[in-house]
Write an enzyme that holds these catalytic residues in place. Structure first.
Site, PDB file in Angstrom:
ATOM      1  N   HIS A   1      40.461  29.109 -46.759  1.00 10.34           N
ATOM      2  CA  HIS A   1      40.659  28.850 -45.330  1.00 10.34           C
ATOM      3  C   HIS A   1      40.203  27.447 -44.911  1.00 10.34           C
ATOM      4  O   HIS A   1      40.515  26.996 -43.815  1.00 10.34           O
ATOM      5  CB  HIS A   1      39.979  29.950 -44.506  1.00 10.34           C
TER       6      HIS A   1
ATOM      7  N   SER B   1      46.629  27.635 -47.031  1.00  6.15           N
ATOM      8  CA  SER B   1      47.391  27.985 -48.227  1.00  6.15           C
ATOM      9  C   SER B   1      48.329  26.855 -48.626  1.00  6.15           C
ATOM     10  O   SER B   1      48.838  26.129 -47.770  1.00  6.15           O
ATOM     11  CB  SER B   1      48.241  29.226 -47.953  1.00  6.15           C
TER      12      SER B   1
ATOM     13  N   LYS C   1      54.689  41.333 -44.275  1.00  8.30           N
ATOM     14  CA  LYS C   1      55.209  40.930 -45.590  1.00  8.30           C
ATOM     15  C   LYS C   1      54.311  41.470 -46.712  1.00  8.30           C
ATOM     16  O   LYS C   1      54.798  42.013 -47.704  1.00  8.30           O
ATOM     17  CB  LYS C   1      55.272  39.398 -45.652  1.00  8.30           C
ATOM     18  N   ASP C   2      52.985  41.348 -46.538  1.00  9.45           N
ATOM     19  CA  ASP C   2      52.056  41.831 -47.561  1.00  9.45           C
ATOM     20  C   ASP C   2      52.042  43.353 -47.632  1.00  9.45           C
ATOM     21  O   ASP C   2      51.791  43.929 -48.707  1.00  9.45           O
ATOM     22  CB  ASP C   2      50.637  41.304 -47.294  1.00  9.45           C
TER      23      ASP C   2
ATOM     24  N   GLU D   1      41.449  46.401 -74.846  1.00 11.93           N
ATOM     25  CA  GLU D   1      42.473  46.761 -73.855  1.00 11.93           C
ATOM     26  C   GLU D   1      43.543  45.665 -73.847  1.00 11.93           C
ATOM     27  O   GLU D   1      43.266  44.513 -74.189  1.00 11.93           O
ATOM     28  CB  GLU D   1      41.859  46.868 -72.453  1.00 11.93           C
TER      29      GLU D   1
HETATM   30  C1  HEM Z   1      39.501  39.641 -57.381  1.00 16.07           C
HETATM   31  C2  HEM Z   1      40.352  38.678 -57.662  1.00 16.07           C
HETATM   32  C3  HEM Z   1      40.981  37.792 -56.631  1.00 16.07           C
HETATM   33  C4  HEM Z   1      41.193  38.031 -55.306  1.00 16.07           C
HETATM   34  C5  HEM Z   1      40.875  39.299 -54.518  1.00 16.07           C
HETATM   35  C6  HEM Z   1      41.846  36.862 -54.754  1.00 16.07           C
HETATM   36  C7  HEM Z   1      42.227  36.726 -53.442  1.00 16.07           C
HETATM   37  C8  HEM Z   1      42.989  35.689 -52.948  1.00 16.07           C
HETATM   38  C9  HEM Z   1      43.673  35.681 -51.684  1.00 16.07           C
HETATM   39  C10 HEM Z   1      43.656  36.835 -50.654  1.00 16.07           C
HETATM   40  C11 HEM Z   1      44.331  34.519 -51.567  1.00 16.07           C
HETATM   41  C12 HEM Z   1      45.250  34.084 -50.409  1.00 16.07           C
HETATM   42  C13 HEM Z   1      46.629  34.702 -50.627  1.00 16.07           C
HETATM   43  C14 HEM Z   1      47.343  34.103 -51.808  1.00 16.07           C
HETATM   44  O1  HEM Z   1      47.543  32.892 -51.830  1.00 16.07           O
HETATM   45  O2  HEM Z   1      47.704  34.876 -52.725  1.00 16.07           O
HETATM   46  C15 HEM Z   1      44.056  33.730 -52.743  1.00 16.07           C
HETATM   47  C16 HEM Z   1      44.522  32.462 -52.994  1.00 16.07           C
HETATM   48  C17 HEM Z   1      44.308  31.744 -54.162  1.00 16.07           C
HETATM   49  N1  HEM Z   1      43.671  32.201 -55.294  1.00 16.07           N
HETATM   50 FE1  HEM Z   1      42.812  34.030 -55.531  1.00 16.07          FE
HETATM   51  N2  HEM Z   1      41.970  35.921 -55.732  1.00 16.07           N
HETATM   52  C18 HEM Z   1      41.480  36.447 -56.897  1.00 16.07           C
HETATM   53  C19 HEM Z   1      41.436  35.823 -58.136  1.00 16.07           C
HETATM   54  C20 HEM Z   1      41.865  34.519 -58.400  1.00 16.07           C
HETATM   55  C21 HEM Z   1      41.849  33.877 -59.693  1.00 16.07           C
HETATM   56  C22 HEM Z   1      41.370  34.553 -60.978  1.00 16.07           C
HETATM   57  C23 HEM Z   1      42.339  32.602 -59.508  1.00 16.07           C
HETATM   58  C24 HEM Z   1      42.545  31.497 -60.509  1.00 16.07           C
HETATM   59  C25 HEM Z   1      41.858  31.268 -61.537  1.00 16.07           C
HETATM   60  C26 HEM Z   1      42.681  32.449 -58.123  1.00 16.07           C
HETATM   61  C27 HEM Z   1      43.192  31.306 -57.541  1.00 16.07           C
HETATM   62  C28 HEM Z   1      43.692  31.211 -56.254  1.00 16.07           C
HETATM   63  C29 HEM Z   1      44.345  30.053 -55.686  1.00 16.07           C
HETATM   64  C30 HEM Z   1      44.576  28.705 -56.387  1.00 16.07           C
HETATM   65  C31 HEM Z   1      44.737  30.388 -54.386  1.00 16.07           C
HETATM   66  C32 HEM Z   1      45.464  29.480 -53.372  1.00 16.07           C
HETATM   67  C33 HEM Z   1      46.907  29.823 -53.424  1.00 16.07           C
HETATM   68  C34 HEM Z   1      47.731  28.949 -52.545  1.00 16.07           C
HETATM   69  O3  HEM Z   1      47.324  28.657 -51.435  1.00 16.07           O
HETATM   70  O4  HEM Z   1      48.831  28.592 -53.011  1.00 16.07           O
HETATM   71  N3  HEM Z   1      42.385  33.631 -57.472  1.00 16.07           N
HETATM   72  N4  HEM Z   1      43.242  34.481 -53.572  1.00 16.07           N
END
Ligand code: HEM
Length: 381
Positions: A201, A205, A227-228, A271
């Protein structure tokens, strides 16, 4: 006083309802929310499972059978949790590859990406120790093989292994501490998810074209809420299919045999979601070398934001990189396939070539193709 003036509600108002989201983000931006949804489901089902589970080597296996057979809807609880772990990884793998494809790790989102990598490492730890709890053959032997890797560390390795085991082999103290940590880790993940969202935030995004669309944003609610919701609905349908028709297909049949320290299974496999890393570990015919390269395969994700050199975020506009990216995706599948096979020819050679490409893509192609593209653009101009 209006309700959204109270701090806790104003945070919700700003970050859930009014949060400005780029108009053009696709369904691939739903995987973050889906990950959070599964994390919640895993914690709730895990708490209820822990009510009936007993972390003692003499009855751990039976206590899981008891949950499936005797506890009211216990079978559902258990299968949601065990399949939920697989689905958590599926969804997070989509999330990571989406980020890689659209360059969501590029400046200014380095901290966001790194917090994601920490979450991923914690997830792997949680998945590994969780698989030990049912105390089947794969639980026991998987734990034995993986914890033994620590002994490859020079000088202190053997002492650390004994400390992790709490004895001279994987046994009751090991099961007890794994249970305790398996309960703790998901809450650490929750903490890091909040950090992850705070980082998200901060700059907003990214989007499929990778350009700043801040002036072209719409509020999260109701647009992306709807959408989600569709994403959650589809996830539940696919998940239900596995849950109600093939609840054991993602697991290993040997884990329905109680752990037996004097009978080694013919073939020890982790796994499915660890298979690519397992293949990388086994591609080096040296214990310490294998361990270093396997952990390196996870840790090198941290460096990606700092070594990338592309002027474009989105791979959509990078024809050469796009091909190499899809080759990397195929490479990960090949590694997964190699990981479930015996360590013999041709799997050894295929595993070594795939491991090589894995590192070349992350550590060479990502930094170099951007420079190459920039020089081509300058030449054309
Ligand atoms: C419990 C695991 C995770 C949760 C709950 C989570 C949650 C979220 C959420 C809600 C967003 C905003 C919506 C979206 O862009 O999809 C986000 C964005 C993002 N997440 Fe995660 N995430 C997780 C794991 C990860 C991992 C493992 C990575 C990378 C190594 C990662 C990298 C990113 C990035 C780069 C964004 C920005 C996406 C964009 O704005 O294009 N996330 N995450």
């Amino acid at each position: 006083m209006r309700i959204n003036k109270i701090p806790i509600f104003s945070v919700g108002q700003n970050h859930l309802i009014d949060y400005p989201s780029p108009k053009n983000i696709s369904y691939f931006w739903g995987f973050g929310l889906l990950s959070g949804f599964i994390l919640f489901v895993q914690i709730v089902t895990g708490i209820f499972l822990a009510i009936h589970y007993t972390p003692n080597v003499s009855i751990a296996f039976i206590s899981v059978e008891h949950i499936i057979r005797d506890v009211f809807s216990g079978w559902l609880l258990r299968y949601i949790h065990s399949n939920g772990a697989s689905f958590f990884f599926i969804v997070v793998y989509f999330h990571i590859f989406r980020g890689l494809f659209y360059g969501s790790f590029v400046n200014p989102r380095e901290a966001l990406w790194c917090s994601g990598v920490v979450i991923f490492i914690l997830m792997m730890g949680t998945g590994f120790i969780g698989y030990v709890l049912p105390w089947g053959q794969m639980s026991f032997w998987g734990a034995t093989v993986i914890t033994n890797l620590i002994s490859a560390i020079p000088l202190v390795g053997d002492s650390i292994v004994l400390w992790v085991w709490g004895g001279f082999s994987v046994d009751n103290p090991t099961l007890n501490r794994f249970f305790s940590l398996h309960y703790l880790f998901p809450f650490l993940i929750v903490g890091f998810v909040f950090l992850h969202l705070a980082c998200l935030h901060l700059h907003g995004s990214n989007n499929p074209i990778g350009l700043n669309t801040y002036n072209n944003s719409i509020p999260f609610y109701p647009y992306f809420f709807i959408k989600d919701s569709l994403g959650i609905f589809i996830l539940l349908i696919v998940f239900s299919f596995f849950l109600f028709f093939y609840p054991n297909i993602l697991g290993h049949p040997d884990n329905y045999i109680p752990a037996n320290p004097i009978v080694t299974p013919a073939h020890i496999v982790p796994e499915w979601y660890f298979l690519p890393f397992y293949a990388i570990l086994r591609s080096i015919p040296h214990k310490l070398g294998g361990v270093i390269i396997m952990f390196g395969a996870i840790l090198c994700f941290i460096f990606i934001p700092f070594i990338t050199s592309s002027e474009f975020k989105s791979t959509s506009f990078r024809p050469l990189f796009k091909k190499l990216f899809w080759l990397f995706v195929v490479d990960c599948f090949v590694l997964g396939w190699v990981g479930q096979n015996e360590v013999e020819s041709p799997f050894i050679e295929i595993g070594q070539i795939s491991t090589l490409y894995y590192f070349v893509f992350l550590l060479v192609i990502i930094p170099i193709t951007g420079r190459f593209e920039s020089s081509v653009i300058r030449y054309v101009k």
